[in-house]
Write a protein that holds these residues in place. Structure first.
Motif, short mmCIF file in Angstrom:
data_model
loop_
_atom_site.label_atom_id
_atom_site.label_comp_id
_atom_site.label_asym_id
_atom_site.label_seq_id
_atom_site.Cartn_x
_atom_site.Cartn_y
_atom_site.Cartn_z
N GLU A 368 0.83 -1.20 0.00
CA GLU A 368 0.00 0.00 0.00
C GLU A 368 0.87 1.26 0.00
OE1 GLU A 368 -0.80 -2.82 1.45
OE2 GLU A 368 -2.91 -2.89 2.09
N TYR A 371 2.70 1.57 -3.28
CA TYR A 371 1.81 2.03 -4.35
C TYR A 371 1.61 3.54 -4.28
CZ TYR A 371 -2.23 2.66 -7.33
OH TYR A 371 -3.07 3.10 -8.32
N VAL A 372 1.30 4.01 -3.08
CA VAL A 372 1.02 5.44 -2.94
C VAL A 372 2.28 6.26 -3.24
CG1 VAL A 372 0.41 7.25 -1.31
CG2 VAL A 372 -0.86 5.10 -1.32
N SER A 375 2.91 6.37 -6.86
CA SER A 375 1.92 7.19 -7.57
C SER A 375 2.23 8.68 -7.49
CB SER A 375 0.53 7.00 -6.98
OG SER A 375 0.20 5.65 -6.94
N PHE A 385 2.69 14.30 0.28
CA PHE A 385 2.03 13.13 0.84
C PHE A 385 1.06 13.60 1.91
CE2 PHE A 385 1.42 9.88 4.01
CZ PHE A 385 1.38 8.68 3.33
N ASP A 389 -4.89 11.48 1.20
CA ASP A 389 -4.60 11.01 -0.14
C ASP A 389 -4.20 9.54 -0.11
OD1 ASP A 389 -4.00 11.62 -3.02
OD2 ASP A 389 -2.00 10.99 -2.39
N PHE A 390 -3.44 9.17 0.90
CA PHE A 390 -3.06 7.77 1.08
C PHE A 390 -4.32 6.91 1.16
CE2 PHE A 390 -2.37 4.24 4.04
CZ PHE A 390 -1.26 3.61 3.49
N ARG A 393 -6.20 6.74 -2.22
CA ARG A 393 -5.55 5.89 -3.23
C ARG A 393 -5.63 4.42 -2.88
NH1 ARG A 393 -2.60 8.88 -6.97
NH2 ARG A 393 -2.37 11.04 -6.35
N VAL A 394 -5.45 4.11 -1.62
CA VAL A 394 -5.53 2.70 -1.22
C VAL A 394 -6.95 2.20 -1.42
CG1 VAL A 394 -5.43 1.12 0.74
CG2 VAL A 394 -3.60 2.80 0.41
N ARG A 456 5.75 6.82 -12.21
CA ARG A 456 4.32 7.09 -12.05
C ARG A 456 3.57 6.68 -13.31
NH1 ARG A 456 4.38 12.62 -8.99
NH2 ARG A 456 2.45 12.92 -10.09
#
Length: 686
Positions: A368, A371-372, A375, A385, A389-390, A393-394, A456
């Motif tokens: 996770e 990924y963030v 991205s 960050f 937003d985390f 996105r998750v 990205r």
RNA sequence: GGCGAGGUAGCUCAGCUGGUUAGAGCGCAGGAUUCAUAAUCCUGAGGUCGAGAGUUCAAGUCUCUCUCUCGCUACCA
């Protein structure tokens, strides 16, 4: 591009062993390298990725003294801790080394001697602070005193950590040795310098044309704009000599007679750690290390953050070229910085997301974070960050798009075909063929982006295949078709399963754990990258079980993480009081109430304000380094505390008679020390 | 002050060597759908591409000026 060279050597910036790893480090130099290397490994290319702890330098000895321990204890602790942090996020180096190892010392010394023999250095004698009590020269960081800019009373000789400005030791007000507390003396010391100005011509050719020794070396168009820009700025500004040794007792000793108490500068020592690490890797592996550093068929890539650009693109290449026989970097895809919740990451303010803490709070959920971070990676500019937003996105991308797609494919297959991969008829429709085309082209588009260091983009391409899979299922509606046409349903699900297996491969550089789980369930584990593009899952294959891939991140978790920021106890460095003083010494200081009656910016200086103050018995000019915090109109009319009997000094052409006292706040700001209502200009403070 | 990098839809960001109606993801609105973790899919709203001027048949994409953000650097008593 990758096909033309025989092997690739990847390095990531050696993390400095005096603090833990946070997401800024990960997003900057480790995750991109990890993705890049995982991809090359899947391509079955010859690639080695080395890294290690950077364990020398004054900051570590200073910290050791402060904590009453040894530098060895500090670096041992962080060497372990950093490796745990990396492991927790599945950052998988081929070899992780450390610069305090005997191997490295030996190699760095040999390297230094070779350069010395070849006349790469000049020897210069300069004045440096010396501690008369400890009887040793003081590195810049060993001298502490008042910051000339913000007034912070515990600035270091190389920089003030409160206001961030770069300093040199002689600028400090009332300098003291941090070893003994004594006032240091000026003494002469001899150091070796690297005259970088000799190298400007070939560096310019190397950076701008990608040419080395008249031959093409790399394509400068593939370098990031901000990397080339910053390097050119340095070279065009004229390169200075830089000391390659330091008077310190923690580091690689200078292997020259009479050089006791001198060590190699960390910036000579640290990048050589890449080479030592490669040698140690090769030994472990039983292969020859030299081709990786010396064969023209090798691509050398340094992953770093933007703070390291100059060292990796200018200083280290000079050192490599001076030695001879070594390759120069083919690319240095430096990332910019990662900000956090609207502010820059700060270790001392605990404004950071620590890799280890993340893993503790979200066990097993490394993908996770990977990924963030992938991205929002700061590839071209600073990125931001936030926990919100985390979460989004998750939840919206990993759980809803990827997790849900895999789940629905598996559920449908088990429902209609007893959990076995149904055989396809081979009668593909237009829609099927469109999806099969995308499936075939995705490995290429993902790989292209990775090879261009556009992570990205690469991740977007990979997720694009999954999105197409969702669309396909929704439009083909196998849950309806099953009622009338079992073969067509088999075709649809077969293709959906092939897409899933393909997605597992193209996502695996980013999401190694998730990809592994998907591939295991489909029975397609450990397939190479080049297998992707076509059908991977054979008909009749029974599917393994696969629980939900991603849990949603809750609002409570977001709140909890947010509330941790900046609230660590005891994180503010409590500064020790200065040595005792006497009443007589205090009497020597003349403090008065004064009123600012005029203020203007000093031209040509961003940080200086020229103040005219009324003391009650005269008017005088005081230059103050507060322009970044206060506009002229903000200060006119204020009553302030004036150090009145300070010796006059010319600053930027203006004579300053005195100093306005400021309180420096925890957030790096400044506040006037304002007397209570009723105090008038001229009133004496005591 | 000097140098470098940025300033593109509400948010996070793509836009290569200038060329059809400026894109993606998320968010939002409306709709479709129910196999699936109330997930998915479609459509849409629609941003003076930081400001101004210039070059060009044509500029987000080149030039100049200004402005804001970040970094390096100078000034800092």
């Amino acid at each position: 591009m990758s096909a033309t060279l025989a092997r690739t050597l990847v390095t990531s910036a050696l993390p400095y062993a005096n603090g833990p790893i946070h997401i800024g480090h990960i997003a900057g130099a480790y995750l991109p390298a990890d993705v890049y290397v995982r991809y090359l490994r899947l391509r079955k290319q010859d690639v080695v990725w080395v890294c290690g702890s950077d364990e020398h330098g004054a900051a570590i000895t200073l910290r050791a003294r402060k904590e009453g321990t040894t530098p060895r204890a500090i670096v041992d602790r962080y060497h372990e801790e950093m490796q745990e942090a990396f492991a927790g996020l599945d950052i998988a180096f081929d070899h992780y080394d450390r610069t305090s190892s005997p191997d490295h010392h030996r190699f760095a010394q040999e390297y230094f001697l070779t350069l010395l023999d070849q006349g790469a250095f000049t020897q210069e004698t300069r004045q440096q602070f010396f501690d008369p009590v400890e009887k040793q020269f003081l590195a810049d960081r060993y001298v502490q005193g008042g910051c000339p800019k913000c007034g912070h009373d515990k600035a270091y000789g190389d920089q003030c950590e409160k206001c961030g400005s770069a300093l040199s030791p002689e600028e400090l007000i009332d300098p003291k040795s941090t070893l003994s507390g004594a006032t240091p003396e000026w003494r002469e010391t001899t150091l070796w310098y690297l005259p970088m100005d000799r190298h400007e011509d070939w560096l310019r050719e190397y950076l701008e044309q990608g040419q080395l020794d008249g031959a093409p070396h790399h394509d400068p168009k593939t370098w990031k704009a901000h990397v080339i820009g910053q390097c050119k700025s340095w070279v065009d500004g004229g390169l200075q000599s830089r000391a390659m040794t330091r008077d310190l007792d923690w580091g690689v000793p200078v292997p020259v007679e009479g050089a006791d108490g001198k060590v190699l500068y960390v910036w000579l020592d640290a990048p050589l750690g890449y080479i030592t690490a490669t040698k140690n890797w090769a030994e472990k592996k039983g292969v020859d290390w030299e081709p990786y550093w010396k064969d023209a068929d090798t691509r050398l890539v340094h992953f770093i953050g933007k703070d390291n650009i100059v060292f990796h693109c200018i200083i280290f290449p000079i050192l490599l070229k001076e030695h001879g026989g070594y390759l120069l970097p083919h690319n240095v895809p430096a990332n910019e910085f990662m900000n956090l919740e609207g502010d820059k990451i700060s270790t001392s303010r605990n404004w950071a997301v620590w890799a280890k803490e993340y893993i503790d709070d979200f066990p097993g959920r490394s993908d996770e974070m990977r990924y963030v971070l992938a991205s929002i990676m700061p590839e071209q500019k600073d990125a931001e960050f936030t926990w919100e937003d985390f979460q989004s996105r998750v939840n919206n991308e990993l759980a809803d798009v990827l997790g849900n797609f895999v789940n629905r494919v598996i559920v449908l297959t088990s429902k209609y075909f007893g959990g076995k991969v149904p055989a396809a008829s081979g009668n593909w429709t237009e829609t099927d063929l469109g999806l099969r085309d995308l499936m075939a082209s995705t490995p290429g588009s993902v790989g292209d982006s990775i090879e261009k260091y556009r992570f990205r983009d690469a991740l977007q391409h990979a997720m694009g295949l999954v999105r197409a899979g969702n669309k396909y299922l929704t439009e083909e509606e196998p849950w309806k078709v099953i009622k009338s046409d079992e073969q067509r349903t088999a075709d649809i699900l077969n293709l959906a399963l092939q897409v899933t297996a393909n997605a597992a491969i193209v996502l695996s550089p980013f999401l190694p754990r998730t990809s592994e789980r998907i591939a295991s369930a489909l029975g397609t584990a450990h397939l190479p990258w080049d297998a992707a593009g076509g059908d991977l899952v054979p008909a009749g294959q029974p599917l393994g079980s696969l629980p939900i891939l991603f849990d949603k991140v809750t609002d409570e978790q977001v709140e909890e993480q947010r509330s941790k920021l900046g609230h660590a106890e005891g994180m503010r460095e409590v500064e020790a009081e200065k040595a005792q003083t006497t009443f007589d010494d205090f009497q020597a200081i003349d403090l008065r109430v004064a009123e600012v009656i005029a203020a203007e910016k000093v031209k040509g200086a961003d940080k200086l304000l020229q103040l005219t103050v009324r003391t009650g018995y005269d008017e005088r000019t005081v230059v103050s380094g507060i322009a970044e915090h206060f506009a002229p109109e903000d200060v006119v009319g204020r009553k302030v505390t004036l150090l009145a009997n300070l010796a006059p000094r010319k600053i930027r052409g203006v004579v300053s008679q005195g100093m306005v006292l400021m309180a420096s706040t925890e957030d790096g700001g400044l506040r006037f020390v304002t007397p209570e209502e009723g105090a008038e200009p001229g009133d004496i403070i005591r």
